[in-house]
Design a protein around this motif. Structure first.
Motif, PDB file in Angstrom:
ATOM      1  N   ARG A  10       0.843  -1.190   0.000  1.00 49.62           N
ATOM      2  CA  ARG A  10       0.000   0.000   0.000  1.00 49.62           C
ATOM      3  C   ARG A  10       0.875   1.236   0.000  1.00 49.62           C
ATOM      4  O   ARG A  10       1.759   1.382   0.832  1.00 49.62           O
ATOM      5  N   SER A  11       0.630   2.092  -0.952  1.00 54.72           N
ATOM      6  CA  SER A  11       1.444   3.297  -1.007  1.00 54.72           C
ATOM      7  C   SER A  11       1.019   4.266   0.084  1.00 54.72           C
ATOM      8  O   SER A  11      -0.148   4.361   0.422  1.00 54.72           O
ATOM      9  N   SER A  12       1.985   4.955   0.619  1.00 51.52           N
ATOM     10  CA  SER A  12       1.681   5.935   1.651  1.00 51.52           C
ATOM     11  C   SER A  12       0.844   7.047   1.040  1.00 51.52           C
ATOM     12  O   SER A  12       0.909   7.313  -0.163  1.00 51.52           O
ATOM     13  N   CYS A  13       0.033   7.655   1.875  1.00 57.57           N
ATOM     14  CA  CYS A  13      -0.871   8.669   1.346  1.00 57.57           C
ATOM     15  C   CYS A  13      -0.097   9.868   0.818  1.00 57.57           C
ATOM     16  O   CYS A  13      -0.582  10.634   0.020  1.00 57.57           O
ATOM     17  N   CYS A  14       1.105  10.052   1.255  1.00 56.27           N
ATOM     18  CA  CYS A  14       1.894  11.175   0.789  1.00 56.27           C
ATOM     19  C   CYS A  14       3.335  11.000   1.232  1.00 56.27           C
ATOM     20  O   CYS A  14       3.617  10.222   2.125  1.00 56.27           O
ATOM     21  N   ALA A  15       4.221  11.703   0.576  1.00 52.22           N
ATOM     22  CA  ALA A  15       5.614  11.688   1.006  1.00 52.22           C
ATOM     23  C   ALA A  15       5.714  12.433   2.326  1.00 52.22           C
ATOM     24  O   ALA A  15       5.182  13.521   2.480  1.00 52.22           O
ATOM     25  N   LYS A  16       6.359  11.799   3.291  1.00 50.34           N
ATOM     26  CA  LYS A  16       6.346  12.386   4.619  1.00 50.34           C
ATOM     27  C   LYS A  16       7.483  13.389   4.844  1.00 50.34           C
ATOM     28  O   LYS A  16       7.460  14.166   5.784  1.00 50.34           O
ATOM     29  N   GLU A  17       8.492  13.337   3.942  1.00 56.21           N
ATOM     30  CA  GLU A  17       9.621  14.236   4.151  1.00 56.21           C
ATOM     31  C   GLU A  17       9.209  15.686   3.953  1.00 56.21           C
ATOM     32  O   GLU A  17       8.471  16.007   3.026  1.00 56.21           O
ATOM     33  N   GLY A  18       9.694  16.511   4.816  1.00 59.67           N
ATOM     34  CA  GLY A  18       9.486  17.939   4.643  1.00 59.67           C
ATOM     35  C   GLY A  18       8.095  18.433   4.970  1.00 59.67           C
ATOM     36  O   GLY A  18       7.757  19.578   4.695  1.00 59.67           O
ATOM     37  N   LEU A  19       7.289  17.552   5.540  1.00 63.14           N
ATOM     38  CA  LEU A  19       5.928  17.969   5.884  1.00 63.14           C
ATOM     39  C   LEU A  19       5.834  18.406   7.335  1.00 63.14           C
ATOM     40  O   LEU A  19       6.531  17.876   8.206  1.00 63.14           O
ATOM     41  N   ASN A  20       4.997  19.383   7.564  1.00 53.66           N
ATOM     42  CA  ASN A  20       4.729  19.795   8.941  1.00 53.66           C
ATOM     43  C   ASN A  20       3.884  18.735   9.623  1.00 53.66           C
ATOM     44  O   ASN A  20       3.022  18.123   9.008  1.00 53.66           O
ATOM     45  N   ARG A  21       4.126  18.554  10.880  1.00 52.93           N
ATOM     46  CA  ARG A  21       3.322  17.627  11.661  1.00 52.93           C
ATOM     47  C   ARG A  21       2.906  18.294  12.965  1.00 52.93           C
ATOM     48  O   ARG A  21       3.402  19.343  13.314  1.00 52.93           O
ATOM     49  N   GLY A  22       1.978  17.654  13.632  1.00 49.89           N
ATOM     50  CA  GLY A  22       1.533  18.197  14.905  1.00 49.89           C
ATOM     51  C   GLY A  22       0.505  19.299  14.751  1.00 49.89           C
ATOM     52  O   GLY A  22      -0.203  19.351  13.742  1.00 49.89           O
ATOM     53  N   ALA A  23       0.439  20.128  15.762  1.00 46.33           N
ATOM     54  CA  ALA A  23      -0.610  21.145  15.808  1.00 46.33           C
ATOM     55  C   ALA A  23      -0.559  22.089  14.614  1.00 46.33           C
ATOM     56  O   ALA A  23       0.514  22.447  14.139  1.00 46.33           O
ATOM     57  N   TRP A  24      -1.721  22.454  14.169  1.00 46.05           N
ATOM     58  CA  TRP A  24      -1.834  23.386  13.046  1.00 46.05           C
ATOM     59  C   TRP A  24      -1.693  24.813  13.544  1.00 46.05           C
ATOM     60  O   TRP A  24      -2.191  25.178  14.603  1.00 46.05           O
ATOM     61  N   THR A  25      -1.031  25.630  12.736  1.00 44.88           N
ATOM     62  CA  THR A  25      -0.907  27.048  13.066  1.00 44.88           C
ATOM     63  C   THR A  25      -2.119  27.789  12.509  1.00 44.88           C
ATOM     64  O   THR A  25      -2.820  27.286  11.618  1.00 44.88           O
TER      65      THR A  25
END
Length: 316
Positions: A3-18
């Motif tokens: 199963r392909s990941s829903c998106c490339a995880k590198e360089g993505l923000n995680r955690g609480a939204w600003t």
DNA sequence: AATCCGATCAACCGCGTGGAC
DNA sequence: AGTCCACGCGGTTGATCGGAT
């Protein structure tokens, strides 16, 4: 095949939204609408996973979200629906205006689960159940209310995807309902819900009554156009025949229960209803078939009886 | 004042489902 | 028929908060 990941995880923000991210997402959805979540972050200029964007929108940013202050009425409704549906949070949330599945799930896990468990414990230990609406010792109902929208409409999340629904309007001298159902089952190319019970077909359009009414006991359930639309919607909520029995009623907006007079439904057999336990009633509800209108009527009684009997427990 | 601890809830994650190709 | 993709669901995690010590 993995199963392909829903998106490339590198360089993505995680955690609480600003707040800035919230603003970007909100503006984007206002302009382009929901959907296409995978591509949304790139197009909107967000360094977030599409899933994360979807979740943020559905659980927090949508304008119709009602937050905090779960009322005692809502609480009781959640308990009842959970009793019927189990952990199908999206279905439960669909019956509570402005509430999200995530919020209800959290609320259940932090408050109601314990409360119901305690209640069950007390019921087994002695026969003096406590009032459900009483707050648990640790319940801290937060008073924050962001975007309160008292008149917000019901958020109807989907349990399953269903792009095509066969909705039959019975012609005059229509064949028996089970024949229609058989036909519907045969026409699998036009419907993804071949096991749709005939009650729904007949409930929408029957010779003997207007298109907006469905016979029920000694009275009629009225369906406005919106409700008929919801009847179609409810087919998406349940994908097994047993569930559809419940869905017909669950589809009504319980928060506006005043629009639905249960007494009309109960009156013809109120004595009979007292003969059933909750489990029996629910069992009947989930096992009944809807080959004829008698069963439709019965099923409504079963369901309302179930609610009534629950009410007795809750009210004591 | 500092620390601990339980409660809360936003966010993440894995998986199931249905549609398109 | 098989594969891939998009979406949605429910379980879980972890950051944060507030009360207790």
């Amino acid at each position: 095949m993995g199963r392909s990941s829903c998106c490339a995880k590198e360089g993505l923000n995680r955690g609480a939204w600003t707040t800035q991210e919230d603003k970007i997402l909100t503006e984007y959805i206002k302009l382009h609408g929901e959907g296409k979540w995978r591509n949304l972050p790139k197009r909107a200029g967000l360094r977030r996973c599409g899933k994360s964007c979807r979740l943020r929108w559905l659980n927090y940013l949508r304008p119709d979200i009602k937050r905090g202050n779960i009322s005692p009425d809502e609480e009781e409704l959640i308990i009842r629906l959970h009793k019927l549906l189990g952990n199908r949070w999206s279905l439960i949330a669909g019956r509570l205006p402005g509430r999200t599945d995530n919020e209800i799930k959290n609320y259940w896990n932090t408050n109601l689960g314990k409360k119901v468990k305690d209640l069950d414990q007390q019921n087994t230990n002695n026969s003096s159940p406590t009032k459900l609406s009483a707050q648990p010792k640790n319940a801290k109902i937060k008073q924050k209310q962001i975007n309160p929208k008292p008149n917000s409409y019901v958020v109807r999340t989907k349990a399953t995807k269903c792009s095509k629904v066969l909705f039959i309007n019975s012609p005059p001298n229509s064949p028996p309902m089970h024949d229609l159902q058989s036909k519907a089952e045969a026409e699998t190319t036009t419907t993804t819900k071949p096991s749709m019970p005939s009650m729904l077909v007949d409930g929408v359009a029957s010779d003997s009554m207007s298109n907006n009414e469905m016979e029920c006991g000694n009275g009629f359930l009225s369906f406005c156009d919106e409700e008929k639309e919801l009847s179609a919607d409810l087919l998406e909520d349940f994908n097994i025949a047993d569930d559809i029995c419940l869905s017909e009623l669950l589809n009504s907006d319980f928060s506006n229960a005043c629009n639905f007079d249960y007494n009309d439904l109960l009156s013809p057999c109120s004595d009979q209803t007292q003969m059933f336990s909750d489990d029996e009633i629910l069992k009947n509800w989930t096992q009944c078939n809807f080959a004829d209108e008698t069963n439709v009527s019965k099923s409504l009684h079963y369901f309302t009886s179930f609610l009534e009997s629950s009410e007795e427990v809750l009210g004591e």
